[in-house]
Design a protein around this motif. Structure first.
Motif, PDB file in Angstrom:
ATOM      1  N   ASN A  74       0.649  -1.287  -0.182  1.00 60.52           N
ATOM      2  CA  ASN A  74       0.044  -0.023  -0.176  1.00 60.52           C
ATOM      3  C   ASN A  74       0.995   1.227   0.111  1.00 60.52           C
ATOM      4  OD1 ASN A  74      -2.057  -1.960   0.014  1.00 60.52           O
ATOM      5  ND2 ASN A  74      -3.233  -1.031   1.813  1.00 60.52           N
ATOM      6  N   ARG A 138      -6.229  -9.041  -2.897  1.00 59.84           N
ATOM      7  CA  ARG A 138      -5.221  -8.085  -2.152  1.00 59.84           C
ATOM      8  C   ARG A 138      -5.946  -6.796  -1.827  1.00 59.84           C
ATOM      9  NH1 ARG A 138      -0.793 -11.110  -0.798  1.00 59.84           N
ATOM     10  NH2 ARG A 138      -0.074 -12.531  -2.565  1.00 59.84           N
ATOM     11  N   THR A 139      -6.562  -6.217  -2.911  1.00 60.34           N
ATOM     12  CA  THR A 139      -7.185  -4.869  -2.830  1.00 60.34           C
ATOM     13  C   THR A 139      -8.472  -4.922  -2.041  1.00 60.34           C
ATOM     14  OG1 THR A 139      -6.347  -4.375  -4.939  1.00 60.34           O
ATOM     15  CG2 THR A 139      -8.121  -2.935  -4.102  1.00 60.34           C
ATOM     16  N   TRP A 140      -9.421  -5.860  -1.972  1.00 59.65           N
ATOM     17  CA  TRP A 140     -10.717  -5.905  -1.510  1.00 59.65           C
ATOM     18  C   TRP A 140     -10.746  -6.938  -0.314  1.00 59.65           C
ATOM     19  CZ3 TRP A 140     -10.693  -4.542  -6.506  1.00 59.65           C
ATOM     20  CH2 TRP A 140     -11.166  -3.379  -6.866  1.00 59.65           C
ATOM     21  N   GLY A 141      -9.484  -7.769  -0.138  1.00 59.96           N
ATOM     22  CA  GLY A 141      -9.801  -8.644   1.029  1.00 59.96           C
ATOM     23  C   GLY A 141     -11.098  -9.892   0.645  1.00 59.96           C
ATOM     24  N   ALA A 283     -13.586  -0.405  -1.381  1.00 60.90           N
ATOM     25  CA  ALA A 283     -12.498  -1.213  -0.994  1.00 60.90           C
ATOM     26  C   ALA A 283     -12.097  -0.767   0.377  1.00 60.90           C
ATOM     27  CB  ALA A 283     -11.125  -1.161  -1.806  1.00 60.90           C
ATOM     28  N   PRO A 285     -10.664  -0.103   3.957  1.00 60.87           N
ATOM     29  CA  PRO A 285      -9.531   0.472   4.735  1.00 60.87           C
ATOM     30  C   PRO A 285      -8.587   0.589   3.579  1.00 60.87           C
ATOM     31  CG  PRO A 285     -10.540  -1.630   5.771  1.00 60.87           C
ATOM     32  CD  PRO A 285     -11.149  -1.379   4.556  1.00 60.87           C
ATOM     33  N   THR A 286      -8.501  -0.332   2.437  1.00 65.67           N
ATOM     34  CA  THR A 286      -7.456   0.303   1.392  1.00 65.67           C
ATOM     35  C   THR A 286      -7.871   1.192   0.587  1.00 65.67           C
ATOM     36  OG1 THR A 286      -7.179  -2.353   1.312  1.00 65.67           O
ATOM     37  CG2 THR A 286      -6.363  -1.180  -0.626  1.00 65.67           C
ATOM     38  N   GLN A 289      -7.364   5.028   2.355  1.00 67.69           N
ATOM     39  CA  GLN A 289      -5.962   5.562   2.315  1.00 67.69           C
ATOM     40  C   GLN A 289      -5.819   6.338   0.855  1.00 67.69           C
ATOM     41  OE1 GLN A 289      -2.656   2.491   3.258  1.00 67.69           O
ATOM     42  NE2 GLN A 289      -4.553   1.264   3.429  1.00 67.69           N
ATOM     43  N   VAL A 330      -6.699   1.751  10.183  1.00 69.82           N
ATOM     44  CA  VAL A 330      -5.650   1.620   9.211  1.00 69.82           C
ATOM     45  C   VAL A 330      -5.039   2.783   8.743  1.00 69.82           C
ATOM     46  CG1 VAL A 330      -5.214   0.823   6.728  1.00 69.82           C
ATOM     47  CG2 VAL A 330      -6.463  -1.005   8.346  1.00 69.82           C
TER      48      VAL A 330
END
Lengths: 413, 413
Positions: A74, A138-141, A283, A285-286, A289, A330
């Motif tokens: 990230n 990896r982006t959305w979990g 998405a 917490p990702t 940011q 996060v």
């Protein structure tokens, strides 16, 4: 004095990739011989975002090294060892046929949905986009079917990504009557300076503004004044790019926001309303940011974050996709965001005792009514009024008219 | 002089959480009144890993802040602003019933699979483990069913995680005849010093050593000598914790490794064979960072990385789970690993012209035979010999005997 109170852009300098008018003609000539890459509407939104420096210091669509760092960490490590936040892959996908057409070209021309060349991508690098599953996970979990950006953008996209340095021929415009709200980070910084702001607090939203939002924005201003700032300016910054089908469209939201300012729920003297041109990922917490990082580049030094930012319901399970508290946690821990002051906010809800939106008081929880976006839309669709004091009447009228006209449209089809 | 050539542990000091013998009795007394948390065999492996400082500066099972940073950023930001790599969540799951039993206790006792108290977890924090999907997606980049660590550890685990500071009553032992190979980072550092190593290059593996591996280890040594190092020491460091069912078991691998050294394929004078006690995740680019990071703590300053480290076949699709090149790329970009020298290696394969394992020469690709782990196991199972020169004969014999005896066992069941 005032200038120094504006936060520095990531990487020190605000990226501006729009070709000066004097060079435009020669670039247009150069483009003629280049291989062409067609952009979707959402690719264009990213061209817009990158060109104005929202993603500074990113100077184009990501090459593989940036893509992998974004996916795994990230953040990007710069050559001088510094770290900037970069939580979403900002990439351009192409298919096998386009890749074949590009061959060993060093530079390509980017062609907008209307067929006009909008940009050059220089010193390109083409790399694999075969493992979309991994990008999504990896982006959305999650890899559950039904994620709006995945369905709209990633699933139909080609198996290759093309990175490179962007040169945009002229500023991106939408001609939808809202372009005057589309202020670039540079324009916003100028505006903050001309208003002599000594603090800028950004509020990201993709929903109509209700009085609970207003309460916390006004409360934030009060807190900043108490902290000693003399002239805190609110950047009310609705997201203007791709949103999911059941979100309220941008033009309706902008009209609603105008009413909120006209009604004096927010003070026009200390508020700037502008459009953030990014598409929405949902998405959680990702993505939050990215929302915060882009506002650093626009000069904000305070960022308001609420419950479940950039979140949505799980597309296949009966639960929120993300823990509603993870977003703000996060955000406070994210690499490269430490220069931004994160302001987590208290939850506002409708107080049935006081007949207004107020900060939730757990000691008398049963007095409070939580009105979610879904519930609000249901009221508006059914022509019902929400409790008195939930939203200013003129703002509410905008929503009701939108839902009634869209139902009328559906009925006539 | 020599001491300074050993790389510093992450965070500056090697964590050692084993209670001094003089305090053991009083801790045992203290434990009696504590709520008990039962550990699985793999939880015990993590207690082992943490207690010896492989995960330095981590001092116990992760609290939520560490867990979220690990999941989202693969690294932890320390109080002094420095960053250490931490790519795998090192967490302890408990179920509702255990959570209820703990109540508001500040400290708990950890009980091993044999019923004996092995450790105290202090100043605990209990937080949600409801969203296992997200943990899996962010760690593995897939949520496909059939991931070995997920099936074995995560899916059956409780809905809560418990973090805290660990105090281990005595060194973890397995009494399987291999404990003398289980050198702690502290012991390894001592050993490197006593051998006057001026470079330590680590080789992580979970498979038998064939002559291709040996070639590249010996080649690495040669390169280090050419770089000016006088006494590079190889840390041949097989993983000793949980592995998937079809991997070769640890005791067989250790016997095979001994033969390779006895046969002189690797030089015992410049090689240390020891067991790395971590369980295996098969999480590719995410896990390889953990493998490298742990070896920093053991004093290695060079790390050999090959094709598709910590990778496996996709559990439901006919492809590798990870791009075979991503592991080494991610490793060279990973936050907190910049002090480690990453040595990507050339691919070795069986050269049919020279009848030996050699570095693959693409100009005469058809001379080369790639012998995968699966193919190697198939040879051994069928009692076939691999091409001459693939592995030293005494090492090969160990494998054949293992597969023949396990087939005999299966047949008799």
């Amino acid at each position: 004095m005032i200038k120094s109170s504006l936060i520095e852009p990531d990487g020190g300098t605000l990226v501006d990739l729009i070709v000066p008018e004097s060079q435009r003609y020669s670039k247009m000539t150069e483009i003629e011989s280049m291989a062409k890459v067609n952009l979707t509407r959402i690719d264009m939104e990213w061209v817009h975002v990158i060109s104005e420096g929202w993603a500074s210091p990113l100077r184009g669509f990501m090459r593989e090294s940036e893509y992998l760092q974004s996916l795994h960490f990230n953040c990007l490590r710069m050559e001088d060892g510094s770290v900037v936040n970069m939580s979403l892959p900002i990439v351009l996908a192409i298919d096998d046929e386009t890749k074949g057409r590009i061959g060993s070209s060093l530079h390509v021309a980017l062609v907008g949905p209307l067929g006009d060349c909008v940009a050059i991508l220089r010193s390109i690098e083409i790399y694999k986009h075969h493992n979309k599953e991994e990008r999504i996970a990896r982006t959305w979990g999650t890899t559950a079917p039904g994620l709006p950006y995945v369905d709209e953008v990633i699933t139909p996209s080609g198996d290759w990504l093309i990175g490179g340095d962007l040169e945009v021929l002229k500023p991106i415009k939408y001609s939808d009557g809202l372009d005057n709200y589309r202020l670039s980070p540079k324009q916003l910084r100028k505006e903050f300076e001309s208003r002599k702001a000594d603090a800028v607090f950004a509020f990201q939203l993709r929903n109509p503004v209700h009085n609970g939002h207003a309460l916390l924005m006004n409360d934030t201003r009060k807190r900043l004044l108490e902290m000693g700032y003399k002239n805190p300016i609110l950047l009310l910054h609705p997201l203007g790019g791709f949103t999911k089908a059941d979100d309220v469209p941008l033009d309706v939201r902008m009209e609603q926001h105008s009413k909120v300012l006209e009604d004096g729920v927010l003070d026009p003297e200390t508020t700037i309303v502008a459009i953030f041109p990014s598409p929405m990922h949902y998405a959680g917490p990702t993505e939050v940011q990215w929302h915060a990082k882009a506002r650093i580049n626009a000069g904000a030094n305070f960022y308001i974050v609420g419950r479940d930012p950039a979140g949505m319901a799980h597309p296949t399970e009966k639960r929120d996709l993300y823990d509603p508290d993870h977003g703000k946690k996060v955000l406070t821990m994210a690499p490269g965001l430490h220069k931004l002051n994160i302001l987590p906010f208290k939850v506002a809800a409708y107080d049935n005792r006081e007949n207004k939106m107020a900060f939730f008081d757990p000691s008398r929880a049963k007095d409070f009514l939580f009105i979610s976006g879904t519930k609000m839309r249901a009221y508006a669709k059914n022509g019902e009024n929400p409790p008195n004091g939930f939203m200013c009447p003129s703002g509410w009228k905008v929503l009701v008219e939108y839902y009634q006209s869209s139902q009328a449209q559906e009925a006539s089809q």
